[in-house]
Design a protein around this motif. Structure first.
Motif, PDB file in Angstrom:
ATOM      1  N   THR A 139      -0.022 -12.699   7.076  1.00 36.09           N
ATOM      2  CA  THR A 139       1.230 -12.351   6.394  1.00 36.09           C
ATOM      3  C   THR A 139       2.194 -13.533   6.392  1.00 36.09           C
ATOM      4  N   ASP A 140       2.339 -14.214   7.535  1.00 36.16           N
ATOM      5  CA  ASP A 140       3.224 -15.385   7.602  1.00 36.16           C
ATOM      6  C   ASP A 140       2.772 -16.465   6.628  1.00 36.16           C
ATOM      7  N   GLU A 149       3.643 -15.554   3.062  1.00 34.03           N
ATOM      8  CA  GLU A 149       5.097 -15.726   2.835  1.00 34.03           C
ATOM      9  C   GLU A 149       5.441 -17.219   2.651  1.00 34.03           C
ATOM     10  N   GLN A 167      -0.423 -10.634  11.353  1.00 32.41           N
ATOM     11  CA  GLN A 167       0.823 -11.405  11.320  1.00 32.41           C
ATOM     12  C   GLN A 167       0.580 -12.839  10.850  1.00 32.41           C
TER      13      GLN A 167
END
Length: 102
Positions: free
Chosen positions: A95-96, A99, A92
């Motif tokens: 991925t954050d 992004e 996570q």
């Protein structure tokens, strides 16, 4: 290529640690650190054992046969086991960051 472009190429040739995500004391007494890094223009997780970078996958990989709470791994000789929650937290965080970079 101007001086600034050369610096950017050189500065990204080694992983740049953005933040430490997880520290684990291993059964052999070694300290494993999982970090969010930028390397070769990409964000990924990287494992360090006793301060030495350990090559391996950019994100935790599932074990083919989980062993108790250990369901994922990272690294490559040594490999370090992770629980599902630890693996999900690392995935996570990476991925954050990917992004936010878009």
């Amino acid at each position: 290529m101007n001086d600034l472009q050369w610096y950017r190429l050189y500065s990204d040739s080694e992983p740049i640690v953005e933040k430490e995500l997880l520290n684990k004391l291993l059964s052999n007494g070694a300290l494993a650190k999982f970090a969010l890094v930028r390397h070769n223009g990409e964000y990924k997780a990287m494992l360090y054992v006793n301060g030495k970078r350990i090559n391996g996958p950019a994100l935790p990989e599932p074990l083919t046969t989980p062993n108790g709470e250990v369901t994922h791994w990272m690294g490559n000789k040594p490999g370090v086991g992770l629980t599902t929650s630890e693996a999900e937290m690392i995935i996570q965080a990476v991925t954050d960051r990917i992004e936010r970079a878009r």
